[in-house]
Motif scaffolding. Structure first.
Motif, mmCIF file in Angstrom:
data_model
loop_
_atom_site.group_PDB
_atom_site.id
_atom_site.type_symbol
_atom_site.label_atom_id
_atom_site.label_comp_id
_atom_site.label_asym_id
_atom_site.label_seq_id
_atom_site.Cartn_x
_atom_site.Cartn_y
_atom_site.Cartn_z
ATOM 1 N N TYR A 190 25.832 17.083 54.476
ATOM 2 C CA TYR A 190 25.097 17.968 53.665
ATOM 3 C C TYR A 190 26.235 19.213 54.358
ATOM 4 O O TYR A 190 26.631 19.070 55.515
ATOM 5 N N TYR A 195 26.522 23.260 54.584
ATOM 6 C CA TYR A 195 26.052 25.039 53.917
ATOM 7 C C TYR A 195 26.845 25.778 54.571
ATOM 8 O O TYR A 195 28.050 26.085 55.114
ATOM 9 N N PRO A 235 21.174 29.805 55.491
ATOM 10 C CA PRO A 235 22.507 28.707 54.877
ATOM 11 C C PRO A 235 22.825 28.910 53.156
ATOM 12 O O PRO A 235 20.831 28.801 53.045
ATOM 13 N N PHE A 248 23.411 26.172 50.454
ATOM 14 C CA PHE A 248 23.718 24.937 50.503
ATOM 15 C C PHE A 248 24.929 24.050 49.259
ATOM 16 O O PHE A 248 25.417 25.533 48.375
ATOM 17 N N ASN A 263 18.786 18.305 48.989
ATOM 18 C CA ASN A 263 19.024 19.852 50.021
ATOM 19 C C ASN A 263 17.560 20.871 49.958
ATOM 20 O O ASN A 263 17.276 20.404 49.445
ATOM 21 N N LEU A 264 18.528 21.500 51.650
ATOM 22 C CA LEU A 264 17.645 22.233 51.499
ATOM 23 C C LEU A 264 17.806 24.240 50.560
ATOM 24 O O LEU A 264 18.936 24.639 50.697
ATOM 25 N N PHE A 267 16.915 27.740 52.055
ATOM 26 C CA PHE A 267 16.994 28.550 53.494
ATOM 27 C C PHE A 267 16.569 30.211 52.030
ATOM 28 O O PHE A 267 16.880 30.583 52.220
#
Lengths: 115, 109
Positions: free
Chosen positions: A33, A35, A43, A45, B96-97, B99
């Protein structure tokens, strides 16, 4: 063992230049990933890979940003015609898979400054 | 669209006092929620996740779907808890995260 490695740790470039940021994931991790973290923000994405292919690139802000992972391990984030607004810490993370039980392991990030 | 809100940018408590870091989310589906922590000069790392219902370093977090919250709590704060804390959400089918903006916790000796 070794964690996620990102190089360089700091990069200063002039507006309009091209930059490449590198990420070495943990060995054996299939998911990777990217970020971006701007000052005072969490963060954000950008893109993630499962193996060699970009499974989700919906977070890339525009076509100046591109990322590759040709052999399913190391990944490079490429930014063309950099702008001052691109200044941020770019974080890479990897995980063993994509299930809930595969937490993200983050690198230390690359701090990009565009002057 | 999904969103994670951490209303406090800064939080200071005295050593031994209880601490609660707030996290609210908006998501119409069934969320997966996490807390990540970043200690000084260290990388971002997972602290705990709601499904595990675990206690890590004395911290717990309960998912409250009615209030759409996932607050992080510890009954007795320690100096080594001083760090940046991020709440994160993963939506169904995605990997995906998302935040929050983070809360900087300072534990005063």
């Amino acid at each position: 063992g070794a964690g996620v490695s990102q190089t360089p740790s700091n990069k200063v470039t002039e507006k309009g230049k091209y930059v490449e940021l590198r990420c070495d994931p943990i060995s054996g991790h299939t998911a990777l990933y990217w970020y971006r973290q701007s000052l005072g923000q969490g963060p954000e994405f950008l893109i993630y890979f499962q193996g060699t292919g970009a499974a989700d690139d919906s977070g890339l802000p525009n076509d100046r940003f591109f990322a590759v992972r040709p052999e399913g391990s190391v990944s490079t984030l490429k930014i063309q015609r950099t702008e001052r607004g691109d200044s941020a810490v770019y974080l890479c993370a990897s995980s063993p898979g994509i299930s809930y039980n595969s937490p993200l392991h983050f690198g230390n990030g690359t701090r990009l400054t565009v002057t | 669209a999904q969103r994670v809100t951490q209303p406090e940018k800064l939080l200071s408590v005295f050593k031994g006092a209880p601490v609660e870091l707030k996290c609210n989310y908006s998501y119409s589906g069934s969320p997966e929620l996490f807390w990540y922590v970043q200690y000084s000069r260290q990388r971002l790392q997972l602290l705990l996740r709601h499904i595990s219902r675990e206690s890590i370093k004395g911290f717990t977090a309960d998912l409250n779907k009615g209030e759409t919250s996932f607050h992080l709590k510890k009954p007795f704060a320690q100096e080594e808890d001083s760090a940046m804390y991020y709440c994160a959400l993963r939506v169904t089918g995605a990997n995906n995260l998302f935040f929050g903006t983070g809360t900087r916790l300072t534990v005063i000796p």
